[in-house]
Scaffold this motif. Structure first.
Motif, mmCIF file in Angstrom:
data_model
loop_
_atom_site.group_PDB
_atom_site.id
_atom_site.type_symbol
_atom_site.label_atom_id
_atom_site.label_comp_id
_atom_site.label_asym_id
_atom_site.label_seq_id
_atom_site.Cartn_x
_atom_site.Cartn_y
_atom_site.Cartn_z
ATOM 1 N N ILE A 17 6.086 0.181 -5.247
ATOM 2 C CA ILE A 17 6.493 1.385 -5.984
ATOM 3 C C ILE A 17 5.772 1.440 -7.340
ATOM 4 O O ILE A 17 5.275 2.484 -7.755
ATOM 5 C CB ILE A 17 8.023 1.441 -6.152
ATOM 6 C CG1 ILE A 17 8.680 1.707 -4.792
ATOM 7 C CG2 ILE A 17 8.441 2.498 -7.165
ATOM 8 C CD1 ILE A 17 10.184 1.567 -4.782
ATOM 9 N N GLY A 18 5.703 0.324 -8.035
ATOM 10 C CA GLY A 18 4.992 0.276 -9.324
ATOM 11 C C GLY A 18 3.516 0.571 -9.168
ATOM 12 O O GLY A 18 2.928 1.312 -9.964
ATOM 13 N N LEU A 19 2.893 0.018 -8.133
ATOM 14 C CA LEU A 19 1.480 0.266 -7.870
ATOM 15 C C LEU A 19 1.238 1.738 -7.534
ATOM 16 O O LEU A 19 0.285 2.348 -8.030
ATOM 17 C CB LEU A 19 0.994 -0.636 -6.733
ATOM 18 C CG LEU A 19 -0.496 -0.668 -6.446
ATOM 19 C CD1 LEU A 19 -1.248 -1.187 -7.657
ATOM 20 C CD2 LEU A 19 -0.784 -1.525 -5.241
ATOM 21 N N GLY A 20 2.099 2.318 -6.724
ATOM 22 C CA GLY A 20 1.982 3.740 -6.373
ATOM 23 C C GLY A 20 2.130 4.627 -7.594
ATOM 24 O O GLY A 20 1.381 5.597 -7.770
ATOM 25 N N ALA A 21 3.100 4.318 -8.458
ATOM 26 C CA ALA A 21 3.303 5.105 -9.674
ATOM 27 C C ALA A 21 2.100 4.983 -10.608
ATOM 28 O O ALA A 21 1.658 5.977 -11.201
ATOM 29 C CB ALA A 21 4.572 4.655 -10.390
ATOM 30 N N THR A 22 1.544 3.792 -10.741
ATOM 31 C CA THR A 22 0.378 3.583 -11.587
ATOM 32 C C THR A 22 -0.823 4.376 -11.084
ATOM 33 O O THR A 22 -1.508 5.054 -11.873
ATOM 34 C CB THR A 22 0.019 2.084 -11.648
ATOM 35 O OG1 THR A 22 1.158 1.352 -12.128
ATOM 36 C CG2 THR A 22 -1.178 1.836 -12.540
ATOM 37 N N GLY A 24 -0.774 7.036 -9.192
ATOM 38 C CA GLY A 24 -0.463 8.457 -9.381
ATOM 39 C C GLY A 24 -0.698 8.907 -10.812
ATOM 40 O O GLY A 24 -1.269 9.972 -11.048
ATOM 41 N N LEU A 25 -0.274 8.107 -11.783
ATOM 42 C CA LEU A 25 -0.492 8.462 -13.192
ATOM 43 C C LEU A 25 -1.971 8.446 -13.569
ATOM 44 O O LEU A 25 -2.435 9.293 -14.328
ATOM 45 C CB LEU A 25 0.296 7.520 -14.100
ATOM 46 C CG LEU A 25 1.818 7.695 -14.068
ATOM 47 C CD1 LEU A 25 2.495 6.577 -14.849
ATOM 48 C CD2 LEU A 25 2.203 9.051 -14.618
ATOM 49 N N ILE A 26 -2.721 7.508 -13.039
ATOM 50 C CA ILE A 26 -4.162 7.444 -13.307
ATOM 51 C C ILE A 26 -4.853 8.680 -12.747
ATOM 52 O O ILE A 26 -5.672 9.306 -13.424
ATOM 53 C CB ILE A 26 -4.780 6.150 -12.729
ATOM 54 C CG1 ILE A 26 -4.325 4.938 -13.537
ATOM 55 C CG2 ILE A 26 -6.306 6.233 -12.693
ATOM 56 C CD1 ILE A 26 -4.711 3.610 -12.934
ATOM 57 N N LEU A 27 -4.525 9.051 -11.507
ATOM 58 C CA LEU A 27 -5.135 10.237 -10.915
ATOM 59 C C LEU A 27 -4.764 11.503 -11.676
ATOM 60 O O LEU A 27 -5.592 12.400 -11.865
ATOM 61 C CB LEU A 27 -4.738 10.358 -9.446
ATOM 62 C CG LEU A 27 -5.332 9.299 -8.514
ATOM 63 C CD1 LEU A 27 -4.764 9.444 -7.108
ATOM 64 C CD2 LEU A 27 -6.838 9.392 -8.496
#
Length: 160
Positions: A17-22, A24-27
Motif C-alpha cells: 500500500i505504501g509503495l502504491g501510494a508513493t 501514485g504521488l510521483i506520477l
C-alpha cells in the motif's frame, strides 16, 4: 492462520500500500510539471490529432517573425509573432528578454496557452546559431589550417 503469518501478511500489505501510494504521488507530481513542446504549426493544427487546451502549460519554439516585435513604452511587456513553416502564434511576455533575442532568431518560450494562437510566456530563451564560432577560435583555425587537406599537410611535413 497463525499469528505469525497474520503479522507477515500485515507487513507485506502495508509495504504494498505504501509503495502504491508513493508511485501514485510521483506520477501525479510529474504530470503536473510536464510541459509539452510544440511548434507553431503543431499548436494551431494539433499534435498527433490532439490540440492543447486553453490554460495548459507548454513550451513552443520557432523563429521570431521580422517586424513583429512590439514593446510597451511604459513597462517591460513585449509581444511578437512566432512562426515555423506554417501559421504564426502570438507570444506575450512581461520581462527582460535575453541578449541574443532579435527578429529572425530562433527562440523557445515557456508559458500558458491563452487562446488557440496566443501564449503568455513566463520564460523566453534565445537559441544561438549552431554554426557560431568565437572569433578567436576562427582566427586560430585559419592560421593553423591552410586550404590544403590533411594528407597534403602530412606529405609536406614528412618531406621537411
Amino acid at each position: 492462520m497463525n499469528p505469525r503469518r497474520k503479522k507477515r501478511l500485515g507487513i507485506v500489505l502495508a509495504i504494498l500500500i505504501g509503495l502504491g501510494a508513493t508511485i501514485g504521488l510521483i506520477l501525479y507530481a510529474l504530470n503536473q510539471n510536464m510541459d509539452l513542446f510544440y511548434t507553431p504549426t503543431e499548436l494551431v493544427n494539433g499534435k498527433s490529432g490532439k490540440k492543447p487546451e486553453v490554460g495548459q502549460r507548454l513550451r513552443i519554439g520557432g523563429m521570431v517573425q521580422k517586424g513583429s516585435v512590439k514593446r510597451d513604452s511604459d513597462s517591460l511587456k513585449v509581444s511578437f509573432l512566432l512562426r515555423d513553416t506554417g501559421p504564426t502564434v502570438t507570444i506575450l511576455y512581461d520581462g527582460i528578454l535575453p541578449d541574443l533575442f532579435r527578429e529572425g532568431q530562433g527562440i523557445v518560450a515557456q508559458g500558458v496557452l491563452k487562446d488557440a494562437t496566443t501564449v503568455e510566456a513566463f520564460e523566453v530563451l534565445a537559441k544561438h546559431d549552431e554554426e557560431y564560432m568565437p572569433p578567436e577560435i576562427a582566427e586560430a583555425m585559419q592560421k593553423n589550417h591552410s586550404p590544403m587537406n590533411y594528407s597534403e599537410q602530412q606529405i609536406q611535413g614528412s618531406a621537411q
